[in-house]
Design a protein around this motif. Sequence first.
Motif, PDB file in Angstrom:
ATOM      1  N   GLU A 198       8.467  57.447  41.169  1.00 51.43           N
ATOM      2  CA  GLU A 198       7.783  58.383  40.014  1.00 51.43           C
ATOM      3  C   GLU A 198       7.652  59.810  40.288  1.00 51.43           C
ATOM      4  O   GLU A 198       8.047  60.696  39.607  1.00 51.43           O
ATOM      5  N   ILE A 199       7.221  59.889  41.564  1.00 54.10           N
ATOM      6  CA  ILE A 199       7.260  61.200  42.381  1.00 54.10           C
ATOM      7  C   ILE A 199       8.615  61.687  42.152  1.00 54.10           C
ATOM      8  O   ILE A 199       8.804  63.171  41.861  1.00 54.10           O
ATOM      9  N   ARG A 200       9.531  61.268  42.807  1.00 55.48           N
ATOM     10  CA  ARG A 200      10.805  61.628  42.744  1.00 55.48           C
ATOM     11  C   ARG A 200      11.321  62.133  41.287  1.00 55.48           C
ATOM     12  O   ARG A 200      12.090  63.189  41.480  1.00 55.48           O
ATOM     13  N   GLU A 201      11.108  61.096  40.358  1.00 56.38           N
ATOM     14  CA  GLU A 201      11.505  61.640  39.081  1.00 56.38           C
ATOM     15  C   GLU A 201      10.879  62.809  38.381  1.00 56.38           C
ATOM     16  O   GLU A 201      11.425  63.483  37.685  1.00 56.38           O
ATOM     17  N   ASN A 202       9.644  63.190  39.140  1.00 59.34           N
ATOM     18  CA  ASN A 202       8.809  64.201  38.289  1.00 59.34           C
ATOM     19  C   ASN A 202       8.661  65.568  39.052  1.00 59.34           C
ATOM     20  O   ASN A 202       7.837  66.458  38.992  1.00 59.34           O
TER      21      ASN A 202
END
Length: 412
Positions: A153-157
Amino acid sequence: MVNRKIELLAPAGDLEKLKFACIYGADAVYIGGQIFGLRASAKNFSIEDMEEGIKFAHERGKKVYVTINIIPHNEDLKELPEYLKKLSELNIDAVILSDPGTLMYVKKYAGDLEIHLSTQANNTNYMSANFWYEQGVKRIVMARELSFGEIKEIRENVPDDLELEGFIHGAMCISYSGRCLLSNYMAGRDANRGECAHPCRWNYYIVEEKRPGEYIPVVEDEKGTYFFNSKDLCMIKHIPEVINSGINSLKIEGRMKSIYYVANTVRVYRKAIDEYMKAPENYNFDSKWLEELKKVSHRKFTTGFYLNKPTEEDQLYASSSYIREYDFIGIVLEYDENTGMALIEQRNRIFKGDNIEVIGPSYEGFNQNIEIILDEKDKEIDVAPHAQQKIKIRMDRPVDKYYILRKKREDD
C-alpha cells in the motif's frame, strides 16, 4: 516480471567486512563512521578507511552508504557540520539519517549527498513517506513493524522514484524500530546514540513487593526467563513476496557480526535473489539455502511482522545464546596454482586431519581433509593454534583470495 533493480544491501562494521561483502555479492554496503552512527561497539571507519573502502567498492560497481542516524542532542550537533563536509568530499553514495535537524544540516553543509531515511524514524505509512520525499529523501528504510500488505500500500501511494528498503535478515529489536529506553535506564548507555547494552537479551526474574530479595522465575525454569529476547529475522523462504511487495533494497542486519557472517549470509541471499530474478515463473525455494544460513552463528528464526504480527512463538524465553554449529577457521590470502598450496590466515584452531568446508563468492563450495599444514617457514606442523597465524594448506581444488574455511563443531 520485476521491472526494477533489486539491491542486496550488506552490513560492514569495518574495512575488512566491506571487502568481503562486496566480493561475496552485495550490491551496496552500509557503514558507520566513528561518530554519529548507531553501533558504537563496532570498529567502524576512520576517514582514511572510508576512502579506501569507497574506492574498493566503486571499482567493483558497488555503493557505499554512511550512517549518521543517531538521535542527536545539542552537544552532538557541534561536530556535525565539519563531519558532513568531509563525507561530501568522499564520493559516498548516500547518508542514512533519522533526525530532521540532521537532514537540515546535510542540506546546508553537504547538499550533494543523497539522503536515506533510517528505520529509526519509524516510517510506517505512505503519508509520512511522502512528507520525507518532499524534504529531499531518496529512500525510506521502513520500520520493521510492517506487513507485506502495508508495504504494498505504501508502494502504491508514493512516487515511483522514492525507493523502499526493508530488513530481510538479522537480529530483531524488542523496541519499536530500535527506539529503546531500556539500555539507558538499566545501564546508562543510550541505545539511540549507538551505545546499546542489549538488556533485551538479559535474564529476568520477578520480585514480589513484600518479599525483597526473593527472585521468582516467570516460568518454571531455574534459569529464569528472557522476557524481551526475539528470534532472528530470516526471510530466505519468502524472497518472491519481499520483492513483489515493492521493496527496492533488501537489507541484512549485522555491522557487529564477523566477516564469515557477512560473507555467508550475502552469498546465500545473492543466490536466491538471482535465481528469482532470472526466471520468476520457474523459481523454487532451495532448502539448502536455509541450511547454509544456519551454518552461521544465529538464534532461531522468525519472519517478524511480514506475514503477521509476532506472537509468543517469535520470542526465546529459555536462553539468549546463539546456535553455533560451525567454526570459522580461516581465510585464503593467496593461492599457488602450481603447487596447489593456499596461504591461510587462521581465525580458529586448525588441525592436521580436520575435515573442512571451503566456500567462495560463487556460492558452490567443497569439502576436503587437511593432509598437510606448513608454518610460515614451510615447516610441517600438526596444529595452527595462534590467532591470525599464517599457514599453508594444500587444497583439493583451486581457490582464490577471500575464500573462507569452516568446520563443523565437535560435540562438547
